[in-house]
Design an enzyme around this catalytic site. Sequence first.
Site, PDB file in Angstrom:
ATOM      1  N   SER A 283      31.032  -8.694 -23.144  1.00 43.40           N
ATOM      2  CA  SER A 283      30.683 -10.067 -23.493  1.00 43.40           C
ATOM      3  C   SER A 283      30.202 -10.813 -22.236  1.00 43.40           C
ATOM      4  O   SER A 283      29.322 -10.331 -21.536  1.00 43.40           O
ATOM      5  CB  SER A 283      31.889 -10.755 -24.138  1.00 43.40           C
ATOM      6  OG  SER A 283      31.497 -11.905 -24.843  1.00 43.40           O
TER       7      SER A 283
ATOM      8  N   ASP B 188      29.709  -8.005 -30.493  1.00 43.67           N
ATOM      9  CA  ASP B 188      30.320  -8.314 -29.201  1.00 43.67           C
ATOM     10  C   ASP B 188      31.216  -7.186 -28.697  1.00 43.67           C
ATOM     11  O   ASP B 188      32.080  -6.676 -29.420  1.00 43.67           O
ATOM     12  CB  ASP B 188      31.143  -9.599 -29.343  1.00 43.67           C
ATOM     13  CG  ASP B 188      31.528 -10.206 -28.013  1.00 43.67           C
ATOM     14  OD1 ASP B 188      32.276  -9.553 -27.262  1.00 43.67           O
ATOM     15  OD2 ASP B 188      31.090 -11.326 -27.727  1.00 43.67           O
TER      16      ASP B 188
END
Length: 399
Positions: free
Chosen positions: A124, A265
């Site tokens: 991320s 993600d």
Amino acid sequence: MSEKTVGTHIDGGTQGATRTAASQLLSATNIWSDAPSPPPASQPIPVLPPAPSPEPVAQIPDRFAAAVTAAPLAPARVRSDQWPPRKLSLALQGGGTFAAFTWGVLERLLEEPSIEFDTISGASAGAINAILLACGLAEGGREAARSRLNRFWIRLMHEASFRSLMLVGGFSAAGSSVAFGPTLRSGQFDPFDLDPLRQALSRDINFAALRDAACPKLLIAATRIRDGQQQIFGNDDVTADVALASTCPPLVHCAVEIEGEAYWDGGLGGNPPLLRLAQQTTAIDVLLIQVTPARDSFVPITLAAIDRRLDQIAANAALKAEIAAIEWTQSRAAPSLRLFRIAAEDSVDGLAQRSSTDLGRGFIRLLHRSGREAAERWLGQDATATPGAAPAVAEPALA
């Protein structure tokens, strides 16, 4: 690992053979299995002396024997009591704008000319910091890396908006649902796929430089939607799409497709990847930069507060499991790997009550400054008090 322990160190008596056994055992271990707990410290696991044959010398449970035999050999690590370390690997956690703390830590580390960066893992927002750092080091050294990080985060502050949050994956799956309602369709806020991160990456990163021999090794995580597995992308595979996938919030942006597979993600499956880093690094010292709070003294009662706490627990769950797996392996194979942690919550008072989507300039500057100060304390620890021991990194007082 208790809350008062930010570094772990098992002093290995052997070098190449011990490291090989440790790496092979890590490769074979399923951290979600019902593996037995480590034995008490008073009953150390015996380690056989090196033998002429290439067989591993560490005692390994029978149920891992077949997998260990097939595991690839890891490079030997050379033990050094030098402090600050000459070679360092980094594990960078994602957490929205909290990752500005990592910006500060990295900036301070880049000011130490004696530190060489070996392997960098990230998920991320941690992946974005990792890519910026590696690209800068490959193209122009420490100053270029510092410049890239500064430019990215300063632009983020000045362009503070809803779209800016997408740059750092500032939305959790649950949080997006609470904030925008259960009927939110994936990609609704960016129907034309005009992700601002792609534009920022094209300005700041030369992905070809990541394949240069001078570039640190990268391990960038994304979550494969089809089976929920974590996918790790190395230097040769890191592209703008990989960076977008690692920072893709499921309920806000469309899934990112890479070679026919859809990804979300990277923080969903491992935030950041730590076991793979322990397997592939050639450095003795690994520094984990943890930005999402693990502790909170308040019980949340509002929807927003409950979601925030759930997000924090989820972000750290896989990380705790990976740390436990490394400690379990250390107790059996006795490698000389040293794992350290710098946590944002130890330096920023009340961080668990703050939002990872806070784009306030004052807040981001506070995180950046706190990161620099935390890195300064870590670098300044006394490593000479006990010869051969890891530096005792005490938890810094809350600011």
